[in-house]
Design an enzyme around this catalytic site. Structure first.
Site, PDB file in Angstrom:
ATOM      1  N   HIS A   1      50.034  18.351  71.722  1.00 30.62           N
ATOM      2  CA  HIS A   1      50.833  18.460  72.969  1.00 30.62           C
ATOM      3  C   HIS A   1      51.188  19.691  73.384  1.00 30.62           C
ATOM      4  CE1 HIS A   1      53.508  16.995  76.205  1.00 30.62           C
ATOM      5  NE2 HIS A   1      54.470  17.642  75.637  1.00 30.62           N
ATOM      6  N   ASP A   2      51.487  20.593  72.366  1.00 30.00           N
ATOM      7  CA  ASP A   2      51.939  21.839  72.541  1.00 30.00           C
ATOM      8  C   ASP A   2      50.668  23.024  73.186  1.00 30.00           C
ATOM      9  OD1 ASP A   2      54.473  21.891  71.765  1.00 30.00           O
ATOM     10  OD2 ASP A   2      54.086  22.612  69.915  1.00 30.00           O
TER      11      ASP A   2
ATOM     12  N   ARG B   1      64.523  17.946  65.858  1.00 31.98           N
ATOM     13  CA  ARG B   1      63.267  18.775  65.980  1.00 31.98           C
ATOM     14  C   ARG B   1      62.242  18.862  65.252  1.00 31.98           C
ATOM     15  NH1 ARG B   1      61.047  22.033  69.868  1.00 31.98           N
ATOM     16  NH2 ARG B   1      60.599  24.132  69.253  1.00 31.98           N
TER      17      ARG B   1
ATOM     18  N   ASP C   1      46.240  15.743  72.227  1.00 34.83           N
ATOM     19  CA  ASP C   1      47.695  15.451  72.359  1.00 34.83           C
ATOM     20  C   ASP C   1      47.758  13.895  72.142  1.00 34.83           C
ATOM     21  OD1 ASP C   1      50.342  14.751  73.381  1.00 34.83           O
ATOM     22  OD2 ASP C   1      50.025  15.849  75.288  1.00 34.83           O
TER      23      ASP C   1
ATOM     24  N   SER D   1      54.846  18.438  80.535  1.00 37.81           N
ATOM     25  CA  SER D   1      55.592  17.688  79.624  1.00 37.81           C
ATOM     26  C   SER D   1      56.772  17.334  80.566  1.00 37.81           C
ATOM     27  CB  SER D   1      55.972  18.309  78.429  1.00 37.81           C
ATOM     28  OG  SER D   1      56.573  17.545  77.470  1.00 37.81           O
TER      29      SER D   1
END
Length: 382
Positions: A362-363, A239, A332, A167
């Site tokens: 994505h994580d 967040r 993702d 990332s």
């Protein structure tokens, strides 16, 4: 307050590490002079917090640079404790017998310039002793890599055996390979891109607006506020939004569905489980991170364009001489596989892009440690 929900303690105005806090495992590198910035101006004092594991070999050939993502820091391995509110974010990859075997490798993890866990950033003191706040200058990924090159010089690392990042960390890893090809022997790029896309900038823009719209943001000069009076609402909203883009819809559906949080009724002011999940991650972040750093780093990510001033993406990536593996996560939706395919196609000798199979979006590059370990071993052996 709803039944079953305890009243949390008030968070500090900023979750940044401050002078006088326990240092934990941190060490510091201070640049010997000011840092000239790509966007103009300079930072008169630059300090990077970093952590290391293992020992540098006598011939200095075993150094590995690990670069963290947006809300990460230098604490990539080890438990939580004084000075480190969270356990290492890649703990399963770094250590004896692990993919980044610290009996073999000298692993270096800096906190990025502009960050908030010991490196110079908006929460840091200016030469006059006051926090930088709104006066902190605009940074780019290239500025951050220049600062990291100074750390490498101080450590005596002329050439990294491996530079790895995912990332935002992948953006800097790519900058290392393009800016300093002779200092980058091998390169592992995870869930990253040659340049921030319009959609990525758009999602980031909403997060920036959330923070700047918070009345307690105070234009970025809020560091003298008392507990509970920092821009926590805005940072928490940023967040929440970011976390949804980091995960996949199938994972959220399988994990939470439409189930209500225990002892709460959504039709009577209660929450669904997925809402509680987002609240939890928002609360955690406002207690360990800084809104000013979030803004600074997101803007730096938006500026990422490896081809800027280098003849475009193809011309820039043609400079890479490192042995390279590029990998993306199949689920993702923020950094889609097409972006990793472009990198693999244009970096000389990069071979085909690898795919990390994961439901986590994505994580996945952080969660699927076994698959990432396999990529490390494929690239550097053992």
């Amino acid at each position: 307050m709803l039944p079953g929900r305890s009243r949390p303690s008030l968070p500090p105005a900023s979750g940044a590490w401050r002078e006088g806090d326990p240092p934990g495992r941190r060490r510091w590198h201070t640049r010997p002079g000011p840092l000239s910035l790509e966007a103009g101006g300079e930072l008169p004092v630059v300090r990077l917090a970093f952590e290391t594991w293992g020992r540098l070999a006598p011939d200095r050939s075993n150094a590995v640079l690990v670069l963290h993502a947006l809300t990460g820091d230098s604490h990539a391995a080890g438990p939580a404790g004084p000075g480190h509110p969270s356990p290492g974010w890649w703990d399963t990859l770094i250590g004896p017998g692990r993919a980044l075997d610290t009996d073999r490798w000298f692993v270096v993890v800096p906190n990025v310039l502009g960050g908030c866990q010991g490196s110079t950033g908006p929460s840091s003191a200016r030469p006059d002793g006051k926090p930088w706040g709104a006066a902190f200058p605009f940074l780019t990924q290239r500025d951050q890599v220049v600062a990291e090159a100074g750390l490498a010089d101080e450590l005596g690392v002329e050439r990294w055996a491996l530079v790895v990042g995912g990332s935002m960390g992948g953006m800097r890893a790519l900058e290392w390979a393009v800016s300093h090809p002779r200092r980058t022997d091998a390169l592992l790029l995870l869930a990253t891109t040659a340049g921030a896309s319009a959609e990525q900038i758009a999602w980031a823009n909403i997060q920036l607006h959330a923070i700047r719209s918070d009345p307690d943001w105070r234009g970025g000069d809020y560091y003298d506020a008392g507990p509970g009076h920092g821009p926590h609402t805005g940072l928490g909203l940023a967040r929440r939004l970011a976390h949804v883009t980091y995960r996949s819809e199938p994972e959220l559906a399988a994990r939470f569905g439409r189930t209500a949080q225990a002892d709460e009724e959504p039709w009577k002011g209660g929450r669904y489980q997925v809402e509680s999940y987002l609240d939890h991650h928002a609360d955690k972040l406002v207690r360990r991170f800084d809104a000013g750093s979030y803004v600074t780093l997101v803007e730096a990510m938006n500026s990422h364009d490896i081809g800027r001033g280098r003849g475009g993406t193809r011309g820039a990536l043609g400079r890479v001489t490192a042995r390279t593996l590029v990998a993306g996560v199949d689920s993702d939706r923020l950094y889609p596989l097409s972006q990793q395919a472009e990198l693999a196609a244009l970096i000389p000798g990069a071979d085909r892009p690898r795919v990390i199979e994961s439901p986590y979006g994505h994580d996945g590059f952080l969660i699927e440690a076994g698959q990432v370990a396999g990529l490390v071993r494929e690239l550097v052996g053992w």
